[in-house]
Every structure is written in structure tokens, then in C-alpha cells.
Design an enzyme around this catalytic site. Structure first.
Site, PDB file in Angstrom:
ATOM      1  N   HIS A  87      -0.263   1.923  -0.868  1.00  0.00           N
ATOM      2  CA  HIS A  87      -1.296   2.909  -0.570  1.00  0.00           C
ATOM      3  C   HIS A  87      -2.015   3.283  -1.848  1.00  0.00           C
ATOM      4  O   HIS A  87      -1.585   2.935  -2.958  1.00  0.00           O
ATOM      5  CB  HIS A  87      -0.668   4.159   0.059  1.00  0.00           C
ATOM      6  CG  HIS A  87       0.267   4.883  -0.868  1.00  0.00           C
ATOM      7  ND1 HIS A  87       0.094   6.191  -1.266  1.00  0.00           N
ATOM      8  CD2 HIS A  87       1.411   4.474  -1.511  1.00  0.00           C
ATOM      9  CE1 HIS A  87       1.081   6.560  -2.078  1.00  0.00           C
ATOM     10  NE2 HIS A  87       1.895   5.544  -2.250  1.00  0.00           N
ATOM     11  N   CYS A 110      -7.515   6.601   0.005  1.00  0.00           N
ATOM     12  CA  CYS A 110      -6.464   5.927   0.781  1.00  0.00           C
ATOM     13  C   CYS A 110      -7.031   5.098   1.934  1.00  0.00           C
ATOM     14  O   CYS A 110      -6.608   3.966   2.165  1.00  0.00           O
ATOM     15  CB  CYS A 110      -5.427   6.928   1.277  1.00  0.00           C
ATOM     16  SG  CYS A 110      -5.992   8.077   2.537  1.00  0.00           S
ATOM     17  N   HIS A 124      -3.281  11.066   5.236  1.00  0.00           N
ATOM     18  CA  HIS A 124      -2.992  10.008   4.264  1.00  0.00           C
ATOM     19  C   HIS A 124      -2.376   8.840   5.021  1.00  0.00           C
ATOM     20  O   HIS A 124      -1.703   9.024   6.045  1.00  0.00           O
ATOM     21  CB  HIS A 124      -2.036  10.498   3.176  1.00  0.00           C
ATOM     22  CG  HIS A 124      -1.866   9.505   2.061  1.00  0.00           C
ATOM     23  ND1 HIS A 124      -2.838   9.264   1.120  1.00  0.00           N
ATOM     24  CD2 HIS A 124      -0.827   8.674   1.747  1.00  0.00           C
ATOM     25  CE1 HIS A 124      -2.413   8.343   0.271  1.00  0.00           C
ATOM     26  NE2 HIS A 124      -1.197   7.975   0.635  1.00  0.00           N
TER      27      HIS A 124
END
Length: 323
Positions: free
Chosen positions: A296, A236, A284
Site C-alpha cells: 500500500h 493509497c 485506506h
């Protein structure tokens, strides 16, 4: 008598075929069975996103096109029904353009001029891309009119740049707009007044944000890879670094580092980073696109667009920051 009946049946089937005329892509819902020029544009757009593998755009919405739409919808994190309607067009960055509102930025003269608002590059989508394509088409450099800046549009831009004797990079920026309009690329920035400098700064800032988002969208579908930083595989934070670094902005490598460095904002804007606590602390992150969506690299999805109202993301959302 049999011939008459068959003629009536044939005529009826033609009238029943889902088709429309004098519409732009995004003005009508497209579904299986439709035969129309808009379907060709849809197929072009899906090909540019990597979801339509057939080399020829037939203009007929058959099983292959339906599956391509479903695959795109799934990658975009929207409802998967195989029908190209408003939600699908928004995800593609396409909106209907048959109304007169299109004349706001592109004139209807024999050769359209185009206003510089942001740098356009591969992966960009929307009306500005469509306007660029129209201007290139009028000058003999066919890039389609899909509103998607794919390989075909990039090549058209490169061909135009080469013919205009300017830098050939396949990216539409001030120099390319100036050549399209027949003006000097530096004319809009030659004034030394403070107001002119301010306008240039704002434009560059906007261009940077849209460039980051365009780069991010260009790698939709890339797989997830722990520690990955390239389109062959991203984690990510590696994905976010890739999008920012390719637009001249250096940011911390880890999610925790980004969270610490970011200026916290209560209402995220396009290009801001949204953070989630999937483990202890910020673990994240993605790039906010607006309208409650973010892009993402998810462990189970790879690079995709997701909705922040999804129960999982809404329950783990920590906040947003600006880098």
C-alpha cells in the site's frame, strides 16, 4: 617459528570466514563478513529493488551491503537486522533452489525448457523469474539468477526477443516462452475445445493478478502524495489504480468507490483489496499479497509492504473485496 605461527593464524582465519559452497541464494543466511557467490546474487537482487547503489557486485558482505539489507527490510516492513535470512529472502521473492524440486518446471537438458504459468515483467520475483533467467543464460542472454526481474533481466528478455524476431517489449509472456522452447506461441491455445479455452482463461486470470502485484512491487519506495497517481507520488487509491490500470483493469478512483464496487470476501486471496477504517468509513486500502501481508501507499511510509497483524492495521481492518 614466527612464520609457522602466522601460517596457522592465517589458515584459521580463512576457515573461520563465514562462507559456504554449492548453495543457491536463499539456502544460507548471509551476514556481514560473508564472502560467497550468493552475496553477489543478493547484491544483484538489492540493486534491482533500488537499495544497493554500487554498480559492481563484489560477493563480499560488508557495511554497504549490510546497510542495503537494512534499507530493504525497512521498506518491506519486516524485522530490520541487516542479516539476509529466510524472512528477507521471502520478501525478495527468493527461495533456495539447490534441491531437485527445481526440475518441476525447468528441465535439466543442455537447454532448459520453461512452462508458461504467468506473464513475468519488471518487478516480479521468485522461482519462475529464476527459471526464466536460467533459460536465458543458457541461450547466451545473461540476466543473472537472482530471481528478481530487474533492469538486467528486462534487457536480456528484450535482446532475446529481438534475436528471435518476435515483439520486443521486455515482458516474458506466451510468445517469449514459445520462442525459448522452440515452439509456436499459439500452439498452447490453438485447440478450440472447451477445456482448452477454460485453461487459457484461468491462466490469463492468474497472469493478471500476478501482473498487478508485480507492478505494485515495482514501485516500492515511491513517496506518498495526496491525489498522486504516478511513481513520483501516490496516495493509497492512486497507487492501487496505477497497479490495476497498468494491467488492463479499470477500477473506481477512491477507496470508498472501490469498497462499494468490490465483491466482499471473508478470506482475502492474492490480488484482493484490503480495506481499513483509519477515519470514518473505508479510508485506506492496499493490495493483499498473501501470508498476512499487503502492499500500500502509506502517508508516513510511501509504497511499502506491511503486515496485517500490526496492531494499527489489525485494529482498523474492515474487510476485503475482489474487483
Amino acid at each position: 617459528m614466527k612464520k609457522v605461527v602466522m601460517s596457522v593464524i592465517l589458515a584459521g582465519s580463512l576457515f573461520a570466514m563465514p562462507t559456504a559452497f554449492d548453495a543457491a541464494l536463499g539456502d544460507q543466511t548471509l551476514r556481514e563478513g560473508t564472502r560467497h557467490a550468493d552475496v553477489s546474487e543478493l547484491q544483484d537482487a538489492l540493486r534491482d529493488t533500488g537499495h544497493f547503489s554500487v554498480s559492481h557486485s563484489s560477493g563480499f558482505f560488508g557495511n554497504v551491503t549490510r546497510q542495503a539489507v537494512r534499507d530493504f527490510q525497512r521498506s518491506a516492513g519486516i524485522s530490520v537486522d541487516g542479516i539476509a535470512g529466510p524472512q528477507t529472502f521471502r520478501a525478495l521473492g527468493v527461495s533456495g533452489s539447490s534441491s531437485s524440486s527445481n526440475t518441476a518446471q525447468v528441465s535439466s537438458s543442455s537447454n532448459s525448457t520453461i512452462s508458461f504459468n504467468t506473464v513475468l515483467r519488471p518487478g516480479a520475483r521468485g522461482d519462475q523469474v529464476r527459471q526464466l533467467q536460467i533459460a536465458l543464460n543458457e541461450r547466451g542472454f545473461s540476466g543473472g539468477t537472482s530471481g528478481v526481474y530487474g533492469p538486467k533481466t528486462q534487457q536480456s528478455v528484450r535482446d532475446f526477443q529481438r534475436s528471435a524476431g518476435i515483439s520486443v517489449d521486455g515482458i516474458a509472456g506466451p510468445q517469449t516462452y514459445g520462442a525459448i522452447n522452440g515452439t509456436s506461441a499459439s500452439s498452447s491455445s490453438s485447440n478450440t475445445s472447451s477445456s482448452s479455452n477454460t485453461a487459457t482463461t484461468v491462466s490469463n486470470s492468474s497472469g493478471n493478478t500476478e501482473g498487478i502485484i508485480s507492478t505494485a512491487r515495482s514501485v516500492i519506495g515511491s513517496s506518498y502524495q495526496w491525489g498522486g497517481t504516478t511513481p513520483s507520488g501516490f496516495d493509497c487509491s492512486g497507487f492501487i489504480n496505477y497497479a490495476f490500470n497498468n494491467n488492463g483493469k479499470s477500477i473506481p478512483r477512491t477507496v470508498a468507490g472501490m469498497y462499494s464496487a468490490a465483491t466482499k470476501v471473508s478470506n482475502p486471496q492474492r490480488g484482493d483489496i484490503v480495506f481499513f477504517e483509519t477515519r470514518t468509513g473505508p479510508s485506506h486500502a492496499g493490495i493483499y499479497l498473501g501470508n498476512g501481508q499487503f502492499i500500500h501507499s502509506g502517508a508516513s511510509t510511501g509504497v511499502t509492504v506491511s503486515d496485517m497483524s500490526n496492531p494499527y492495521w489489525s485494529s482498523t481492518y474492515m474487510g476485503a473485496g475482489r474487483l
